[in-house]
Design a protein around this motif. Structure first.
Motif, short mmCIF file in Angstrom:
data_model
loop_
_atom_site.label_atom_id
_atom_site.label_comp_id
_atom_site.label_asym_id
_atom_site.label_seq_id
_atom_site.Cartn_x
_atom_site.Cartn_y
_atom_site.Cartn_z
N UNK A 98 0.83 -1.20 0.00
CA UNK A 98 0.00 0.00 0.00
C UNK A 98 0.87 1.25 0.00
N UNK A 99 0.34 2.30 -0.61
CA UNK A 99 0.91 3.64 -0.51
C UNK A 99 -0.18 4.54 0.04
N UNK A 100 0.22 5.59 0.76
CA UNK A 100 -0.77 6.41 1.46
C UNK A 100 -0.40 7.88 1.41
N UNK A 101 -1.43 8.71 1.43
CA UNK A 101 -1.26 10.16 1.49
C UNK A 101 -2.20 10.71 2.57
N UNK A 102 -1.61 11.43 3.52
CA UNK A 102 -2.38 12.16 4.52
C UNK A 102 -2.38 13.64 4.15
N UNK A 103 -3.53 14.28 4.28
CA UNK A 103 -3.56 15.72 4.07
C UNK A 103 -4.66 16.34 4.91
N UNK A 104 -4.45 17.60 5.19
CA UNK A 104 -5.46 18.40 5.89
C UNK A 104 -6.01 19.38 4.87
N UNK A 132 -4.64 -5.69 8.08
CA UNK A 132 -4.30 -5.28 9.44
C UNK A 132 -2.86 -4.77 9.51
N UNK A 133 -1.95 -5.44 8.82
CA UNK A 133 -0.55 -5.04 8.83
C UNK A 133 -0.37 -3.65 8.22
N UNK A 134 -1.04 -3.42 7.11
CA UNK A 134 -0.96 -2.10 6.46
C UNK A 134 -1.52 -1.02 7.38
N UNK A 135 -2.66 -1.29 8.00
CA UNK A 135 -3.29 -0.32 8.90
C UNK A 135 -2.36 0.08 10.04
N UNK A 136 -1.71 -0.91 10.64
CA UNK A 136 -0.85 -0.64 11.79
C UNK A 136 0.52 -0.10 11.41
#
Length: 282
Positions: A98-104, A132-136
């Motif tokens: 997985x790849x992820x982006x957080x933004x406000x 579960x592994x990706x989430x944590x």
């Protein structure tokens, strides 16, 4: 993407030509991306209306966030992370993980996750563990313990959960008759979520569109190879609200895109509407 990058398909994916798009954020999660510069193609397709504000890539697994022009000043922060799973995918450049982006954005703390989980119908437990592994794992080394919690989390991608307990020809017959409700009850992801094993607290729209995998490339006909795979809803978009007392969301649409033929999957799209409140607009 099945290793194919066609500008026309990407243009359809983001809403076609022109600058009349009403949505403020466009989020594109891709799997099995070829080596070509997909970022440049997406920016070209959205040039009239949106600008790139976030990009997370891990070989063939990619995620992009665009915002409407002249609204980038609403973005206060952007963070990216990635988490790989498995061992051999990198050799084939078809990375799992997985790849992820957080933004406000406008005061709303959002997290987008594009994933590609393990294939094959029998690997349900493996996919559950990967979720579960990706989430944590995502942002676990970078997260500020004093930071405010994420309010909206969106998972999108090839989750690879399958339809089970029915063979391919009866399944295809139900699809032809548009009896999709009889297939939804056999969907692994829905079964595992109902058992509380994955995606606790997440929402998903009704699977009112045909299963998105596996198609003969270049057509809308299901797999005619010697494997004649059972059609399945491998491609999904789910979302979760972690502060429902402060924020609300409406899933305005959830559908597949049958008009795209370059992959053995049909991509899915969703429109999530987040009404602005006094909290989010401050």
């Amino acid at each position: 993407m099945n290793g194919q990058a066609r500008y026309g398909d990407l243009e359809k994916l983001v809403g076609g030509k022109g600058g009349s798009r009403e949505f403020e954020l466009v989020v594109v999660g891709l799997q099995e991306v070829p080596r070509s510069d997909v970022s440049r193609l997406l920016q070209s397709a959205l040039a009239e209306s949106h600008m790139l504000v976030g990009e997370a890539t891990m070989q063939s697994l990619q995620l992009y966030v665009f915002c409407s022009k002249n609204s980038d000043f609403f973005i206060k922060e952007v963070k990216v992370d990635k988490q790989s799973i498995g061992g051999c995918g990198g050799l084939l450049r078809r990375k799992k993980g997985a790849v992820a982006i957080f933004l406000n954005y406008r005061g709303i703390r959002m997290l987008f996750i594009s994933c590609h989980l393990s294939a094959h119908a029998h690997k349900v437990e493996e996919r559950n563990w990967e979720c579960k592994h990706i989430t944590h794992s995502l942002f676990s080394k970078k997260w500020n313990p004093y930071a405010l919690p994420v309010q909206v989390t969106v998972w999108l991608g090839d989750l690879n959960y399958r339809i089970e307990g029915i063979s391919t020809h009866p399944a295809r017959n139900l699809i032809r008759k548009n009896l999709l409700s009889l297939l939804r009850s056999r969907d692994q992801l829905m079964q595992e979520a109902e058992r509380g094993r994955i995606f606790d607290g997440y929402c998903e729209g009704t699977l009112s569109f045909k299963p998105t995998y596996k198609y003969n490339v270049g057509s809308s006909k299901y797999d005619s190879s010697y494997k004649v795979r059972v059609p399945s809803w491998t491609d999904r978009i789910l979302f979760k609200l972690d502060e429902e007392e402060k924020i609300s969301a409406n899933l305005c649409s959830y559908d597949s895109m049958d008009e795209i033929y370059s992959s053995d999957h049909k991509p899915v799209k969703a429109q999530l509407c987040l009404p602005l409140t006094n909290t989010s607009s401050s």
